[in-house]
Design an enzyme around this catalytic site. Structure first.
Site, PDB file in Angstrom:
ATOM      1  N   ASP A   1       2.310 -10.908  -6.118  1.00 11.41           N
ATOM      2  CA  ASP A   1       1.996  -9.500  -5.949  1.00 11.41           C
ATOM      3  C   ASP A   1       0.561  -9.355  -5.449  1.00 11.41           C
ATOM      4  O   ASP A   1      -0.230 -10.304  -5.485  1.00 11.41           O
ATOM      5  CB  ASP A   1       2.177  -8.763  -7.268  1.00 11.41           C
ATOM      6  CG  ASP A   1       2.691  -7.337  -7.075  1.00 11.41           C
ATOM      7  OD1 ASP A   1       2.633  -6.842  -5.933  1.00 11.41           O
ATOM      8  OD2 ASP A   1       3.144  -6.730  -8.055  1.00 11.41           O
TER       9      ASP A   1
ATOM     10  N   GLU B   1      -3.779  -7.623  -1.160  1.00 12.80           N
ATOM     11  CA  GLU B   1      -4.419  -6.728  -0.206  1.00 12.80           C
ATOM     12  C   GLU B   1      -5.937  -6.759  -0.378  1.00 12.80           C
ATOM     13  O   GLU B   1      -6.449  -6.853  -1.490  1.00 12.80           O
ATOM     14  CB  GLU B   1      -3.929  -5.288  -0.413  1.00 12.80           C
ATOM     15  CG  GLU B   1      -2.430  -5.107  -0.252  1.00 12.80           C
ATOM     16  CD  GLU B   1      -1.670  -5.263  -1.557  1.00 12.80           C
ATOM     17  OE1 GLU B   1      -0.472  -4.927  -1.595  1.00 12.80           O
ATOM     18  OE2 GLU B   1      -2.285  -5.719  -2.549  1.00 12.80           O
TER      19      GLU B   1
ATOM     20  N   ASP C   1       9.924  10.568   1.615  1.00 18.18           N
ATOM     21  CA  ASP C   1       8.639  10.405   0.932  1.00 18.18           C
ATOM     22  C   ASP C   1       8.733   9.291  -0.100  1.00 18.18           C
ATOM     23  O   ASP C   1       8.759   9.517  -1.304  1.00 18.18           O
ATOM     24  CB  ASP C   1       8.227  11.709   0.259  1.00 18.18           C
ATOM     25  CG  ASP C   1       8.078  12.843   1.245  1.00 18.18           C
ATOM     26  OD1 ASP C   1       8.126  12.588   2.460  1.00 18.18           O
ATOM     27  OD2 ASP C   1       7.938  13.986   0.811  1.00 18.18           O
TER      28      ASP C   1
END
Length: 887
Positions: A619, A622, A684
């Site tokens: 995970d 970033e 969304d």
């Protein structure tokens, strides 16, 4: 710089040389491969240095391989040429044209495309094909150069020796253009070859602007290339977004940093690419190594909602707007974007409208090896004083016959995986503990889930043990209270037929043994003093301030309570810590330190050896998770480099693995997961966003796509009902891999029955095809799941379809994604298609082997729109009849 994508009337050149039009010369020149030709009268001899007479305009051309360049003068007087002797010395100095003799346009050709460059920085890209579609480009110039025409640089004045065109404007603004089919010097190959390999015909563009030219320039933050959008041309690619859109021009992608985010300030997600392709056949790719790369597409002229946009984590997402904004609001009121695709290489991260962590970093950002990135030239050359004092933007352009060829060009520029993921990741579904247990997972719950999977008729696959299985984040040891006998648990799961993976991330928690060891060895990212609580809750708009206050309370009191002993107390950050979606601030592993990477991988392998773990769910990764004033062992050349190390040097070491972050990492041989989805129907971040995200993954080169768990994550009190989880299963089941978490049998018997039926559909339709498609994806980056325009790239009907996809070239999947719908309208491209049904599966297979078409039931001849019944139990699937295989 700027592209402006629209249609323009065909340019006709009126300047002639001895009665020959310039287009005619271009066509003739396209067949030649002679350098430094002088075109005068009937002479095309190399190195011709005679200039005389006044009845023609002389045009200087540089020809390299199959590309060509021409300069078009407004003057009717002869323009003296610079020529070179065999030893390379200049025989005649470069003529400095007067205003009446100034060159106003240069024309380049490569393959069937042309690029016209004007003295004011505007360009027109003419695409090949019958329509000769045109896309208009323009170079954004600083104020000091905007009214001064460009001049062409010669080799003597510093032009790259292999460039088809080199221009400069006063103040230190340089434009270099190469034809992609040309032969390049080593210097040029170093600049472009790593990320433009697939461009066989097109143009490589380099813009260099000295920083001093950008001082006190309102609105100009660096080198910019913009492209004007058109209603007739659609764009695809880019990145995963919170509101995933297909095609991209349906919304307003706000200008912002282009690197992987967990819910970025402008809606950017964890999978980010640097290329975009259009329905007209053009492809744009930016250098992924650009240090301060920014991007926007149809950015709103005036932002609405909370400003500035900001990066938030966890509960802060509740106060962030869902972006990008659609071109038209739900109430029908039109919203207006700037109508441009804009690519920027900026001077710095400063931006009053967007807040993100890299604005607080103190490391300098510049191209790696920038001293070797010189523009070329000799003493006295007109060139940048140094690339360290300049902003550089490099972009590749391809102009192809259609969008599929443009997509192939983009994919051909990306790294290839060495192999596909193990077959088991396709043939068996993943079951994760996250949506049901979240951070409260225990050994008993894991075993109960595994047993229930089998008892309810599902095939055992991969069982992933998610958050808070560890004693402390980073220790990589099972919590002894939650998991009293983890070795037996893993053995029991193996006996039931499951592979076992656990969830890991590059974070270390205070109080963990791992953090103490990593800190002492220098393996964590260092940081300055963090923001105070007061500063956190007083920064940004009201939405950001509210979100920050809630997040601080959550971290301080470990809400909801009872996750484990020792949580909480994280309301105030310490130097080097970051907030993330968990409730304890953490330190970040310094992946630029090779010893830190080896240390982390060694500990993962030790966990595998001692516990029998089969693989990992990787995970995060970033670069948005960086502390204030972050300092790494080796400066990161660009933010995406952190993601690249996480994927290429950590996750790639484990065959059974998945990641959620990606940035020019298509060489990874594991699964690439979509970001967390909410348990809702809409575009969304709900069910309707899955197919657009899948298609975006495909054109970005991430073909081993793992959709998020069926039914979503059950966040914020959401929970799927029978209809939502069944439709979600039908959308996911024909994708390369499938992930479950919310047990269908916990919702209803109907949900269990129909989700199980969807799994059986996968086994009949997809799995017989998947192994071959996976091999093709790994050897050539051919997508497994494809947009409909891949099947017929000239069919305009296919460009805006975002709720269907193809598997290979012979299967079309058209799930129902509208709440309450029991029928749907769908499109079939060219070919003969038969509607698949469980009861006629064998008949269809026989038709494709032995029969004639009339024996096939429910046959349709495309291209056509049709309407089909789609009750809850039905997933509309169509199989292409293959007449070539009939006897």
């Amino acid at each position: 710089m700027a592209f402006i994508a629209t249609f323009y009337p065909r340019i006709r050149f009126r300047t002639k040389i001895k009665g020959k039009s310039l287009p005619g010369l271009l066509r003739r020149h396209h067949q030649q491969s002679v350098s430094n030709l002088c075109v005068r009268s009937e002479c095309t001899e190399p190195h011709h240095d005679e200039v005389g007479g006044n009845r023609y305009t002389c045009t200087r051309r540089r020809a390299i391989a199959s590309g060509s360049a021409m300069a078009i003068s407004t003057s009717t007087q002869p323009v003296p040429l610079e020529t070179r002797k065999a030893d390379g010395s200049t025989q005649r100095p470069l003529f400095t044209a007067s205003a009446s003799q100034a060159v106003t346009e240069w024309s380049l050709s490569d393959g069937g495309s042309r690029l016209h460059v004007r003295h004011d920085g505007t360009m027109i890209l003419v695409l090949p094909g019958v329509d000769s579609s045109r896309q208009h480009l323009a170079l954004t110039l600083p104020e000091g150069a905007v009214n001064i025409p460009a001049r062409e640089r010669s080799l003597y004045l510093g032009a790259p020796e292999d460039a088809a065109l080199s221009l400069y404007w006063p103040g230190g603004i340089f434009l270099n253009v190469w034809c992609a089919s040309s032969s390049f010097s080593n210097e040029t190959r170093d600049k472009f070859s790593q990320w433009t390999r697939g461009i066989d015909e097109g143009y490589l563009i380099e813009v260099v602007i000295e920083r001093k030219s950008l001082e006190d320039q309102a609105g100009i933050k660096g080198a910019e290339l913009s492209l004007e959008l058109s209603q007739d041309i659609h764009w695809f690619g880019g990145a995963h977004m919170l509101r995933q859109i297909w095609p991209l021009d349906r919304a307003q992608w706000e200008m912002g940093p282009l690197y992987p985010f967990d819910h970025g300030p402008n809606g950017l997600g964890s999978v980010v690419g640097c290329h975009w392709m259009s329905s007209a056949g053009s492809m744009v790719i930016a250098d992924p190594r650009t240090p301060l790369l920014h991007f926007g597409l149809n950015s709103p002229v005036r932002q609405t909602g909370p400003i500035p946009r900001y990066f938030g984590v966890g509960v802060q997402h509740l106060t962030q707007p869902t972006l990008p904004v659609l071109n038209q609001s739900s109430g029908g009121a039109a919203t207006r974007g700037d109508g441009k695709m804009r690519i920027q290489s900026r001077v710095d991260w400063d931006d009053t409208s967007v807040l993100h962590p890299w604005q607080s970093l103190e490391q300098p950002m510049s191209y790696s090896g920038n001293r070797a990135d010189s523009i070329g030239g000799v003493d006295g050359a007109v060139e940048p004083s140094s690339t360290e004092d300049s902003v550089i933007l490099r972009v590749g352009l391809a102009a192809k016959q259609h969008i599929r060829a443009a997509a192939w060009t983009a994919l051909g520029s990306l790294p290839l995986p060495k192999r596909p993921p193990p077959d088991v990741l396709f043939k068996r579904s993943t079951w994760t503990t996250w949506a049901t247990s979240h951070a409260d997972v225990t050994q008993r719950q894991v075993l109960d889930l595994a047993t229930a999977v089998i008892d309810n008729g599902f095939i055992p696959g991969v069982l992933e043990i998610d958050d808070r299985w560890q004693s402390r984040y980073g220790d990589l040891e099972f919590d002894p209270e939650k998991f009293p006998n983890p070795t037996k648990l893993v053995d029991d799961l193996h006996d039931l037929g499951f592979l076992v993976t656990v969830w890991v991330m590059p974070f270390l928690q205070e109080g963990s043994v791992a953090y103490e060891e990593a800190r002492d060895r220098g393996y964590v990212v260092a940081g300055n003093e963090p923001p105070s609580v007061r500063e956190e809750i007083s920064t940004g708009s009201i939405g950001q301030r509210t979100g920050s206050a809630i997040k601080i309370l959550v971290d301080e009191y470990d809400w909801p309570p009872g996750h484990w002993e020792g949580g909480g107390g994280g309301g105030r950050l310490r130097a080097g810590q970051v907030r993330w979606w968990g409730t304890q601030p953490v330190w970040v592993l310094d992946l630029t330190n090779d010893m830190a990477v080896d240390w982390f991988v060694t500990r993962l392998k030790r966990l595998q050896d001692t516990m029998g773990i089969d693989g990992f769910k990787f995970d995060a990764g970033e670069p948005c998770f960086m502390p204030r004033g972050a300092v790494t062992t080796r400066p990161l050349q660009h933010p995406g480099e952190y993601t690249q190390i996480w994927v290429n040097k950590v996750a790639s070491r484990f065959p059974i693995s998945e990641v959620r972050s990606a940035y020019f990492t298509t060489g990874y041989s594991g699964l690439v997961r979509m970001g967390d989805r909410d348990s809702v129907w809409g575009l969304d971040n709900g069910l309707q966003s899955l197919i657009p995200a899948l298609l975006t993954s495909s054109v970005l080169g991430y073909h081993f796509c793992l959709p998020d768990m069926v039914g979503g994550n059950a966040y914020w009190g959401q929970y799927p009902d029978t209809e939502l989880i069944v439709r979600w299963a039908q959308v996911s089941i024909m994708m390369p891999s499938v992930q479950w978490s919310i047990p269908p049998w916990d919702i209803s018997d109907t949900a269990r029955t129909l989700c199980l039926a969807a799994e059986h559909d996968r086994q009949k339709v997809l799995l017989p095809r998947l192994s071959k498609l996976a091999v093709e994806a790994s050897t050539s980056l051919t997508p497994i799941c494809r947009p409909l325009w891949w099947l017929d790239p000239l069919d305009k009907e296919t460009y805006v379809i975002d709720d269907q996809f193809a598997v290979g070239n012979d299967v079309i999947v058209a799930p129902v994604v509208e709440k309450g719908a029991r029928w749907r309208r769908l499109y079939l491209p060219i070919g003969e298609w038969v509607e698949w049904d469980r009861d006629v599966h064998d008949i269809i297979e026989k038709c494709n082997r032995y029969c004639d078409a009339p024996d096939a039931p429910n046959t349709f001849v495309g291209p056509c729109w049709i309407t089909v019944d789609a009750p809850l139990e039905k997933l509309p699937i169509f199989i292409k009849l293959d007449k070539s295989s009939w006897d």
